[in-house]
Design a protein around this motif. Structure first.
Motif, PDB file in Angstrom:
ATOM      1  N   TYR A  69       5.406   7.422 -23.786  1.00  0.00           N
ATOM      2  CA  TYR A  69       6.390   7.364 -22.658  1.00  0.00           C
ATOM      3  C   TYR A  69       6.134   8.223 -21.569  1.00  0.00           C
ATOM      4  O   TYR A  69       5.782   9.557 -21.658  1.00  0.00           O
ATOM      5  CB  TYR A  69       7.590   7.592 -23.281  1.00  0.00           C
ATOM      6  N   GLU A  70       6.204   7.655 -20.238  1.00  0.00           N
ATOM      7  CA  GLU A  70       6.139   8.546 -19.101  1.00  0.00           C
ATOM      8  C   GLU A  70       7.511   9.073 -18.754  1.00  0.00           C
ATOM      9  O   GLU A  70       8.365   8.399 -18.882  1.00  0.00           O
ATOM     10  CB  GLU A  70       5.598   7.606 -17.763  1.00  0.00           C
ATOM     11  N   ILE A  71       7.678  10.144 -18.522  1.00  0.00           N
ATOM     12  CA  ILE A  71       8.865  10.900 -18.202  1.00  0.00           C
ATOM     13  C   ILE A  71       9.171  11.071 -16.832  1.00  0.00           C
ATOM     14  O   ILE A  71       8.390  11.510 -15.982  1.00  0.00           O
ATOM     15  CB  ILE A  71       8.939  12.189 -19.001  1.00  0.00           C
ATOM     16  N   LYS A  72      10.327  10.529 -16.322  1.00  0.00           N
ATOM     17  CA  LYS A  72      10.874  10.592 -15.002  1.00  0.00           C
ATOM     18  C   LYS A  72      12.254  11.013 -15.104  1.00  0.00           C
ATOM     19  O   LYS A  72      13.114  10.323 -15.141  1.00  0.00           O
ATOM     20  CB  LYS A  72      10.728   9.232 -14.462  1.00  0.00           C
ATOM     21  N   GLY A  73      12.357  12.341 -14.875  1.00  0.00           N
ATOM     22  CA  GLY A  73      13.574  13.135 -14.936  1.00  0.00           C
ATOM     23  C   GLY A  73      14.173  12.614 -16.371  1.00  0.00           C
ATOM     24  O   GLY A  73      13.786  13.312 -17.340  1.00  0.00           O
ATOM     25  N   PHE A  74      15.506  12.083 -16.256  1.00  0.00           N
ATOM     26  CA  PHE A  74      16.001  11.829 -17.712  1.00  0.00           C
ATOM     27  C   PHE A  74      15.886  10.199 -18.062  1.00  0.00           C
ATOM     28  O   PHE A  74      16.511   9.892 -19.091  1.00  0.00           O
ATOM     29  CB  PHE A  74      17.466  12.101 -17.585  1.00  0.00           C
ATOM     30  N   ILE A  75      14.583   9.979 -17.684  1.00  0.00           N
ATOM     31  CA  ILE A  75      14.299   8.384 -18.217  1.00  0.00           C
ATOM     32  C   ILE A  75      12.914   8.608 -18.553  1.00  0.00           C
ATOM     33  O   ILE A  75      12.069   9.099 -18.223  1.00  0.00           O
ATOM     34  CB  ILE A  75      14.427   7.659 -16.889  1.00  0.00           C
TER      35      ILE A  75
END
Length: 157
Positions: free
Chosen positions: A103-109
């Motif tokens: 998974y790529e993490i973008k803040g809390f997503i």
């Protein structure tokens, strides 16, 4: 967050008032000048709510909630393992789960690299095996029932 405060034409004192006094002007000033212990997550929540900012829009890459450097550890504490918590996950760039999903993490997503499906990071936190920032590992979990532990990155920023 300073830029967001200024965009709303708020002074530090005005932001303090907007927070209902839960954040004082001196503390806000210290955070903005980076001359104070980093804010707790609770304080970031108050700050975001006071400024009308959604948590996913908080510039997490500019906020250090907890940082433990090898040089800053108290004497006698070397070798301690530090838990890598759910609220530390936005610092990462990617997570690999025990099932092999990345998974790529973008803040809390978290965004599944294969399917593009977006999920809250809380959905993958307890399945995380390896957490990375850029090309370096910053946390690992040995077994599915173990804690996620920060990894020392000697010689790296």
């Amino acid at each position: 967050m300073k830029e967001i405060r200024q965009h709303h034409n708020l002074t530090q004192a005005g932001l303090s008032e907007l927070s209902g006094g839960r954040l004082n002007q001196t503390t806000i000033s210290s955070w903005e000048r980076k001359r104070f212990i980093p804010p707790t997550f609770d304080k970031v929540l108050i700050l975001a709510k006071s400024l009308g900012v959604r948590l996913c829009d908080v510039p997490w890459d500019h906020i250090s909630l907890i940082k433990v450097d090898e040089d800053e550890k108290e004497e006698g504490c070397s070798g301690m393992n530090y838990r890598f918590g759910l609220y530390d996950l936005p610092k990462a760039t990617s997570v690999k789960t025990f099932s092999g999903n990345i998974y790529e993490i973008k803040g809390f997503i978290a965004i599944d690299q294969d399917t593009g499906e977006a999920k809250p990071i809380s959905d993958i936190y307890y399945r995380a095996k390896t957490v990375a920032y850029d090309s370096g590992v910053i946390a690992k979990r040995k077994g599915q029932d173990d804690e996620l532990i920060s990894v020392s990155r000697r010689g790296k920023p």
